[in-house]
Design a protein around this motif. Sequence first.
Motif, PDB file in Angstrom:
ATOM      1  N   SER A   8       0.850  -1.183   0.000  1.00  0.00           N
ATOM      2  CA  SER A   8       0.000   0.000   0.000  1.00  0.00           C
ATOM      3  C   SER A   8       0.890   1.239   0.000  1.00  0.00           C
ATOM      4  N   SER A   9       0.516   2.251  -0.786  1.00  0.00           N
ATOM      5  CA  SER A   9       1.364   3.439  -0.887  1.00  0.00           C
ATOM      6  C   SER A   9       0.876   4.606  -0.028  1.00  0.00           C
ATOM      7  N   GLY A  10      -0.244   4.451   0.681  1.00  0.00           N
ATOM      8  CA  GLY A  10      -0.756   5.534   1.510  1.00  0.00           C
ATOM      9  C   GLY A  10       0.075   5.728   2.765  1.00  0.00           C
ATOM     10  N   LEU A  11      -0.238   6.815   3.492  1.00  0.00           N
ATOM     11  CA  LEU A  11       0.472   7.121   4.733  1.00  0.00           C
ATOM     12  C   LEU A  11       0.040   6.151   5.832  1.00  0.00           C
ATOM     13  N   VAL A  12       1.017   5.404   6.354  1.00  0.00           N
ATOM     14  CA  VAL A  12       0.807   4.464   7.449  1.00  0.00           C
ATOM     15  C   VAL A  12       1.644   4.939   8.628  1.00  0.00           C
ATOM     16  N   VAL A  13       0.993   5.123   9.774  1.00  0.00           N
ATOM     17  CA  VAL A  13       1.663   5.593  10.986  1.00  0.00           C
ATOM     18  C   VAL A  13       1.565   4.489  12.025  1.00  0.00           C
ATOM     19  N   SER A  14       2.657   4.222  12.735  1.00  0.00           N
ATOM     20  CA  SER A  14       2.640   3.130  13.708  1.00  0.00           C
ATOM     21  C   SER A  14       2.985   3.581  15.118  1.00  0.00           C
TER      22      SER A  14
ATOM     23  N   THR B  26       6.120  -6.168   2.675  1.00  0.00           N
ATOM     24  CA  THR B  26       5.201  -6.692   1.654  1.00  0.00           C
ATOM     25  C   THR B  26       3.855  -5.979   1.661  1.00  0.00           C
ATOM     26  N   GLN B  27       3.520  -5.328   2.782  1.00  0.00           N
ATOM     27  CA  GLN B  27       2.202  -4.693   2.880  1.00  0.00           C
ATOM     28  C   GLN B  27       2.221  -3.179   2.718  1.00  0.00           C
ATOM     29  N   PHE B  28       3.359  -2.540   2.989  1.00  0.00           N
ATOM     30  CA  PHE B  28       3.412  -1.075   2.973  1.00  0.00           C
ATOM     31  C   PHE B  28       4.686  -0.584   2.281  1.00  0.00           C
ATOM     32  N   ASP B  29       4.570   0.530   1.563  1.00  0.00           N
ATOM     33  CA  ASP B  29       5.756   1.148   0.970  1.00  0.00           C
ATOM     34  C   ASP B  29       6.613   1.824   2.027  1.00  0.00           C
ATOM     35  N   ASP B  30       5.964   2.332   3.067  1.00  0.00           N
ATOM     36  CA  ASP B  30       6.656   3.106   4.088  1.00  0.00           C
ATOM     37  C   ASP B  30       5.794   3.093   5.342  1.00  0.00           C
ATOM     38  N   VAL B  31       6.429   3.065   6.493  1.00  0.00           N
ATOM     39  CA  VAL B  31       5.725   3.182   7.769  1.00  0.00           C
ATOM     40  C   VAL B  31       6.334   4.365   8.508  1.00  0.00           C
ATOM     41  N   THR B  32       5.497   5.319   8.874  1.00  0.00           N
ATOM     42  CA  THR B  32       5.945   6.513   9.570  1.00  0.00           C
ATOM     43  C   THR B  32       5.852   6.278  11.073  1.00  0.00           C
ATOM     44  N   VAL B  33       6.924   6.634  11.757  1.00  0.00           N
ATOM     45  CA  VAL B  33       7.032   6.382  13.188  1.00  0.00           C
ATOM     46  C   VAL B  33       7.417   7.689  13.875  1.00  0.00           C
ATOM     47  N   PRO B  34       6.571   8.177  14.782  1.00  0.00           N
ATOM     48  CA  PRO B  34       6.974   9.353  15.559  1.00  0.00           C
ATOM     49  C   PRO B  34       8.252   9.071  16.352  1.00  0.00           C
TER      50      PRO B  34
ATOM     51  N   HIS C 139      -1.872  14.611   9.491  1.00  0.00           N
ATOM     52  CA  HIS C 139      -1.372  14.356   8.132  1.00  0.00           C
ATOM     53  C   HIS C 139      -2.308  13.447   7.341  1.00  0.00           C
ATOM     54  N   ASP C 140      -3.538  13.295   7.834  1.00  0.00           N
ATOM     55  CA  ASP C 140      -4.570  12.537   7.125  1.00  0.00           C
ATOM     56  C   ASP C 140      -4.078  11.145   6.707  1.00  0.00           C
ATOM     57  N   ALA C 141      -3.612  10.388   7.684  1.00  0.00           N
ATOM     58  CA  ALA C 141      -3.074   9.048   7.429  1.00  0.00           C
ATOM     59  C   ALA C 141      -4.154   8.116   6.878  1.00  0.00           C
ATOM     60  N   ASP C 142      -3.715   7.189   6.066  1.00  0.00           N
ATOM     61  CA  ASP C 142      -4.609   6.175   5.521  1.00  0.00           C
ATOM     62  C   ASP C 142      -4.817   5.034   6.500  1.00  0.00           C
ATOM     63  N   LEU C 143      -3.830   4.792   7.371  1.00  0.00           N
ATOM     64  CA  LEU C 143      -3.898   3.674   8.304  1.00  0.00           C
ATOM     65  C   LEU C 143      -3.008   3.964   9.501  1.00  0.00           C
TER      66      LEU C 143
ATOM     67  N   GLY D 272      -3.768  -3.637  13.695  1.00  0.00           N
ATOM     68  CA  GLY D 272      -2.698  -3.905  14.651  1.00  0.00           C
ATOM     69  C   GLY D 272      -1.897  -5.103  14.205  1.00  0.00           C
ATOM     70  N   VAL D 273      -1.133  -5.652  15.112  1.00  0.00           N
ATOM     71  CA  VAL D 273      -0.269  -6.771  14.766  1.00  0.00           C
ATOM     72  C   VAL D 273      -1.087  -7.955  14.249  1.00  0.00           C
ATOM     73  N   ILE D 274      -2.232  -8.223  14.844  1.00  0.00           N
ATOM     74  CA  ILE D 274      -3.049  -9.345  14.375  1.00  0.00           C
ATOM     75  C   ILE D 274      -3.604  -9.055  12.986  1.00  0.00           C
ATOM     76  N   GLY D 275      -3.993  -7.820  12.743  1.00  0.00           N
ATOM     77  CA  GLY D 275      -4.476  -7.456  11.416  1.00  0.00           C
ATOM     78  C   GLY D 275      -3.402  -7.601  10.353  1.00  0.00           C
ATOM     79  N   ILE D 276      -2.178  -7.248  10.680  1.00  0.00           N
ATOM     80  CA  ILE D 276      -1.068  -7.408   9.742  1.00  0.00           C
ATOM     81  C   ILE D 276      -0.834  -8.891   9.461  1.00  0.00           C
ATOM     82  N   LEU D 277      -0.865  -9.709  10.505  1.00  0.00           N
ATOM     83  CA  LEU D 277      -0.712 -11.149  10.311  1.00  0.00           C
ATOM     84  C   LEU D 277      -1.862 -11.714   9.473  1.00  0.00           C
ATOM     85  N   LEU D 278      -3.054 -11.237   9.731  1.00  0.00           N
ATOM     86  CA  LEU D 278      -4.223 -11.699   8.989  1.00  0.00           C
ATOM     87  C   LEU D 278      -4.105 -11.344   7.507  1.00  0.00           C
ATOM     88  N   ARG D 279      -3.669 -10.140   7.214  1.00  0.00           N
ATOM     89  CA  ARG D 279      -3.436  -9.746   5.813  1.00  0.00           C
ATOM     90  C   ARG D 279      -2.442 -10.699   5.157  1.00  0.00           C
TER      91      ARG D 279
END
Length: 163
Positions: free
Chosen positions: A3-9, A28-36, A94-98, A119-126
Amino acid sequence: MPSSGLVVSDTSPLLNLALIERLDLLRTQFDDVTVPHRVWDELAEREAGLEALRELRDNDLLSIVEVEHSDLFVEIFHELDLGETAAICYAVEHDADLVLLDERDGRRVARRHDLEITGVIGILLRGAKVGEVDLERELDALREVGFWISDDLYARALSEARE
């Protein structure tokens, strides 16, 4: 395809994926993960999984950002810890997608701000849905490293993976 949208963790999904050695799913699921920066500080306080997380950072999958202490930050910080507060504020501003969050209180606040959450379970489920993950084995691994999963959630996740 990532996914190419903004993902914040927040801290928990990253830490727990590191502990079960499944950080590969982020790539495999995200182009980038933004971390404060505050979340990165929480991750760096622990030895477990830190080397793998540094590798993701150094390979530009994790982008570390500063989060201003805005009025929203102050409001949310009354309910959550610094990492969750920073992640949610950055996502809202920043209007994150996820947003990757595991804790119940953090999810409640994120929903109040109309953020899409997993969350972690959702990532595993994907990952399970595309054949990258043996979900039962990974859920068991999460439990072994101390991540609490109710029996009901465990069963629902396995059922959803089979759909």
